[in-house]
Write an enzyme that holds these catalytic residues in place. Structure first.
Site, PDB file in Angstrom:
ATOM      1  N   THR A 114       0.044   2.794   0.238  1.00  0.00           N
ATOM      2  CA  THR A 114      -1.341   3.454  -0.214  1.00  0.00           C
ATOM      3  C   THR A 114      -1.238   4.868   0.521  1.00  0.00           C
ATOM      4  OG1 THR A 114      -2.301   1.370  -0.522  1.00  0.00           O
ATOM      5  CG2 THR A 114      -3.932   3.311  -0.734  1.00  0.00           C
TER       6      THR A 114
ATOM      7  N   GLU B  78       2.943  -0.005   8.733  1.00  0.00           N
ATOM      8  CA  GLU B  78       2.469  -1.159   9.515  1.00  0.00           C
ATOM      9  C   GLU B  78       3.407  -1.921  10.004  1.00  0.00           C
ATOM     10  OE1 GLU B  78      -1.286  -1.628   6.046  1.00  0.00           O
ATOM     11  OE2 GLU B  78       0.411  -2.936   5.739  1.00  0.00           O
TER      12      GLU B  78
ATOM     13  N   ASN C 230      -1.073  -7.585   6.774  1.00  0.00           N
ATOM     14  CA  ASN C 230      -1.084  -7.837   5.307  1.00  0.00           C
ATOM     15  C   ASN C 230      -1.812  -9.086   4.884  1.00  0.00           C
ATOM     16  OD1 ASN C 230      -0.355  -5.303   3.691  1.00  0.00           O
ATOM     17  ND2 ASN C 230       1.030  -5.516   5.480  1.00  0.00           N
TER      18      ASN C 230
ATOM     19  N   LYS D 291      -2.521  10.351   4.922  1.00  0.00           N
ATOM     20  CA  LYS D 291      -2.899   8.947   5.408  1.00  0.00           C
ATOM     21  C   LYS D 291      -1.938   7.869   4.534  1.00  0.00           C
ATOM     22  CE  LYS D 291      -4.813   5.794   3.783  1.00  0.00           C
ATOM     23  NZ  LYS D 291      -4.222   4.448   3.281  1.00  0.00           N
TER      24      LYS D 291
ATOM     25  N   THR E 150      -9.507 -10.083   4.893  1.00  0.00           N
ATOM     26  CA  THR E 150     -10.377 -11.106   5.616  1.00  0.00           C
ATOM     27  C   THR E 150     -10.511 -10.679   6.943  1.00  0.00           C
ATOM     28  OG1 THR E 150      -8.354 -12.386   6.203  1.00  0.00           O
ATOM     29  CG2 THR E 150      -9.602 -13.076   4.296  1.00  0.00           C
TER      30      THR E 150
ATOM     31  N   THR F 184      -6.927   4.272   6.786  1.00  0.00           N
ATOM     32  CA  THR F 184      -7.191   2.981   6.613  1.00  0.00           C
ATOM     33  C   THR F 184      -6.798   2.059   7.896  1.00  0.00           C
ATOM     34  OG1 THR F 184      -5.490   2.628   5.095  1.00  0.00           O
ATOM     35  CG2 THR F 184      -7.993   2.940   4.256  1.00  0.00           C
TER      36      THR F 184
END
Length: 412
Positions: A201, A284, A407, A190, A412, A163
């Site tokens: 996740t 991230e 995040n 992942k 969006t 992702t």
């Protein structure tokens, strides 16, 4: 590592062990853009027959439909599976009865493609929570993936489960025992954000061609996950979809009947440990991989409690990003963790630089520690001063402005 076990890296990822095929295809679940008009978003891993299977799942009570289905299938099949089907781009979480039915139909479609019973299929999903998953797209993807199955399909499957991951994660090793027997362990994973497995996740799929009974396989996987996938954190968030699956084909002819067998454990640790650390390295917005090593704990539970508290501390993680050797934040995190702690006997090291020794600060070493913190990989050691012999090790990363951007814009 056990002196009677030899491990070497091999190519092939999740299909390196004998008896496995995999594929990754695009079926329109992930968002498309001009730079990537057909992103891979569905993976299929199969065996020639139902084999021993084990799994570790999220402890989040807001559990996703695929987790419910996979738990049920493992129970119904007495720990056997012949296929794993995974989609990325939609978590199929918090989607009610309709989402549960989609997960069941996803398994049924994969079973039809793999030629096995539906309860011999494990299902996993990852992506945005609360969005319906299109079973029509899933069926198209499964049909395409079944046609593309290959012993060289690990790379495509590895990319299809991503992702926000900045890079794919795969690993395989050959394990040789003292008597010259050998088998393989492989895997893909992942995970980049919403990571703090207690069981992130995060999805992990491991395979081996050793012959291992389901109960033994489950015990071994649970033990290894505690040391690897459950010892990492990016942001302290435990997801709705986390799972790690392990399948054992037995195709090597090497039989293992103990869950603490050194060869099996070392092989699983080598693959799971690498994948877990790569998840943190690719967190991230992360720029640094940080090992948090806690010692001097009164109990094993205290060691893990303190390590997890330090690894999850936003103040610690922002200091790491800024290269600030702020040992006070480490002491404060350890002291508030709930673990037995003695300030007068506690110590902190940043790399080899002792910044706080038996309750005495050494700020004159700050410049030296700051140099250590410029590296991409850092080790932080904290002795709780509780006089015990227990220790724990976790892996974390820094917090950056990029983490906030990713995040803030995720939906969006």
């Amino acid at each position: 590592m056990s002196p009677n076990v030899a491990i070497r890296d091999i190519a092939g990822g999740v299909t390196a062990p004998k008896g496995f095929r995999a594929a990754g295809v695009s079926c329109g679940i992930k968002k498309r853009n001009p730079a990537n008009p057909a992103p891979l978003d569905l993976a299929l891993i199969t065996t020639e027959r139902a084999v021993s299977a084990a799994a570790v799942f999220t402890t989040n009570k807001a559990v996703a439909a695929p987790v419910i289905v996979s738990r049920d299938h493992l129970s119904q099949s007495s720990g056997h599976a012949a296929a794993i089907v995974v989609n990325a781009g939609c978590a199929n979480a918090c989607t009610g009865a309709a989402g549960l039915e989609v997960a069941k139909q996803m398994a049924a479609a994969a079973a039809s493609a793999a030629g096995c019973d539906a309860d011999q299929v494990l299902v996993a999903s990852t992506g945005v929570i609360g969005v319906p998953l299109s079973i029509d797209k899933i069926r198209v993807g499964i049909t395409a993936a079944a046609a593309a199955l290959s012993e060289n399909g690990s790379d495509a499957a590895m990319r299809a489960i991503m992702t926000t991951d900045p890079f794919p994660k795969g690993k395989a090793v050959s394990v040789q025992t003292a008597d010259g027997r050998s088998f393989a362990v492989g895997g893909i994973a992942k995970g980049s954000g919403m990571i703090e497995p207690r069981m992130a996740t995060m999805l992990g799929f491991l395979t081996t061609d050793a012959a291992v009974a389901p109960a033994v396989l489950q015990a071994a996987l649970s033990r290894v996950c505690d040391e690897t996938f459950n010892a990492i954190t990016v942001d302290g968030e435990c997801s709705t979809n986390d799972c790690v699956f392990l399948l054992a084909s037995g195709a090597s002819g090497v039989a293992i009947d103990r869950d603490d067998d050194p060869a099996l454990m070392e092989g699983l640790r080598a693959v799971a440990g690498h994948l877990a650390r790569e998840i943190v390295r690719g967190g991230e917005g992360a720029t640094k991989l940080v090992t948090v090593h806690v010692t001097g704990a009164a109990t094993r539970g205290d060691a893990w409690l303190a390590a997890r508290t330090i690894a999850n501390s936003p103040l610690v993680k922002t200091a790491l990003h800024g290269g600030d050797p702020n040992w006070g934040r480490l002491v404060a995190a350890a002291g508030r963790s709930g673990a037995a702690f003695s300030l007068d006997k506690a110590s902190v090291a940043i790399g080899p630089v002792m910044m706080f020794v038996s309750g005495v600060p050494h700020d004159e070493r700050a410049d030296e520690a700051a140099e250590v913190m410029k590296a991409k990989e850092i080790t932080i050691a904290v002795d709780l001063g509780a006089g015990g012999s227990h220790a724990a090790k976790m892996w974390t990363c820094d917090f950056s402005a990029e983490y906030v951007r990713i995040n803030a814009e995720y939906r969006t």
